[in-house]
Motif scaffolding. Structure first.
Motif, PDB file in Angstrom:
ATOM      1  N   UNK A 164      48.906 110.852   6.249  1.00  0.00           N
ATOM      2  CA  UNK A 164      47.985 110.085   7.077  1.00  0.00           C
ATOM      3  C   UNK A 164      47.509 108.849   6.332  1.00  0.00           C
ATOM      4  N   UNK A 165      47.443 107.748   7.073  1.00  0.00           N
ATOM      5  CA  UNK A 165      46.878 106.506   6.549  1.00  0.00           C
ATOM      6  C   UNK A 165      45.799 106.051   7.523  1.00  0.00           C
ATOM      7  N   UNK A 166      44.710 105.539   6.987  1.00  0.00           N
ATOM      8  CA  UNK A 166      43.592 105.109   7.818  1.00  0.00           C
ATOM      9  C   UNK A 166      44.071 104.156   8.904  1.00  0.00           C
ATOM     10  N   UNK A 167      43.653 104.391  10.132  1.00  0.00           N
ATOM     11  CA  UNK A 167      43.993 103.530  11.254  1.00  0.00           C
ATOM     12  C   UNK A 167      45.322 103.871  11.909  1.00  0.00           C
ATOM     13  N   UNK A 168      45.993 104.872  11.402  1.00  0.00           N
ATOM     14  CA  UNK A 168      47.288 105.281  11.929  1.00  0.00           C
ATOM     15  C   UNK A 168      47.136 105.707  13.395  1.00  0.00           C
ATOM     16  N   UNK A 169      48.028 105.240  14.262  1.00  0.00           N
ATOM     17  CA  UNK A 169      48.010 105.627  15.676  1.00  0.00           C
ATOM     18  C   UNK A 169      48.715 106.971  15.810  1.00  0.00           C
ATOM     19  N   UNK A 170      48.054 107.933  16.422  1.00  0.00           N
ATOM     20  CA  UNK A 170      48.624 109.259  16.599  1.00  0.00           C
ATOM     21  C   UNK A 170      48.858 109.526  18.078  1.00  0.00           C
ATOM     22  N   UNK A 171      49.987 110.143  18.374  1.00  0.00           N
ATOM     23  CA  UNK A 171      50.363 110.503  19.740  1.00  0.00           C
ATOM     24  C   UNK A 171      50.406 112.031  19.802  1.00  0.00           C
ATOM     25  N   UNK A 172      49.240 112.648  19.870  1.00  0.00           N
ATOM     26  CA  UNK A 172      49.140 114.108  19.842  1.00  0.00           C
ATOM     27  C   UNK A 172      49.012 114.638  21.265  1.00  0.00           C
TER      28      UNK A 172
END
Length: 110
Positions: A57-65
């Motif tokens: 994980x990196x700060x600001x990472x867009x996640x499609x959960x």
């Protein structure tokens, strides 16, 4: 049937955190992470999906959960500890996200 396997995996992971609290070793935590990875590979094979892609994980990472499959619980520690979550995205791809969380800090007498 799927739900019972996920529940049993979660139970094993929770039980292993109590062992970790007693031993406090990185080796125990690493074994717990490896067991989770093996369980997720089995889950992927059973579901006919590719093994999870592992990302840090990196700060600001867009996640499609779309669906959370597994989350390793934090250990009992007054430090920042590693954790991981495996999820399915909107395309059906499994991803394991590694990140840091605050441990479950217990103080004496409390």
């Amino acid at each position: 049937m799927k739900l019972s396997r996920i529940i049993s995996l979660t139970s094993v992971l929770i039980a292993s955190t109590s062992v970790m609290a007693e031993s406090g070793g990185d080796k125990v935590f690493e074994k717990m992470m490896q067991a989770n990875n093996a369980a997720m590979q089995k889950y992927a094979a059973k579901e006919g999906k590719s093994a999870p892609i592992v990302k840090d994980y990196q700060y600001g990472m867009k996640l499609d959960v779309v669906k959370v499959v597994s989350v390793t619980p934090p250990i009992k520690s007054c430090e920042v500890v590693p954790s991981q979550m495996t999820y399915e995205d909107s395309r059906g791809q499994l991803t394991t996200l590694r990140y840091s969380v605050a441990g479950e800090c217990r103080t004496r007498g409390g």
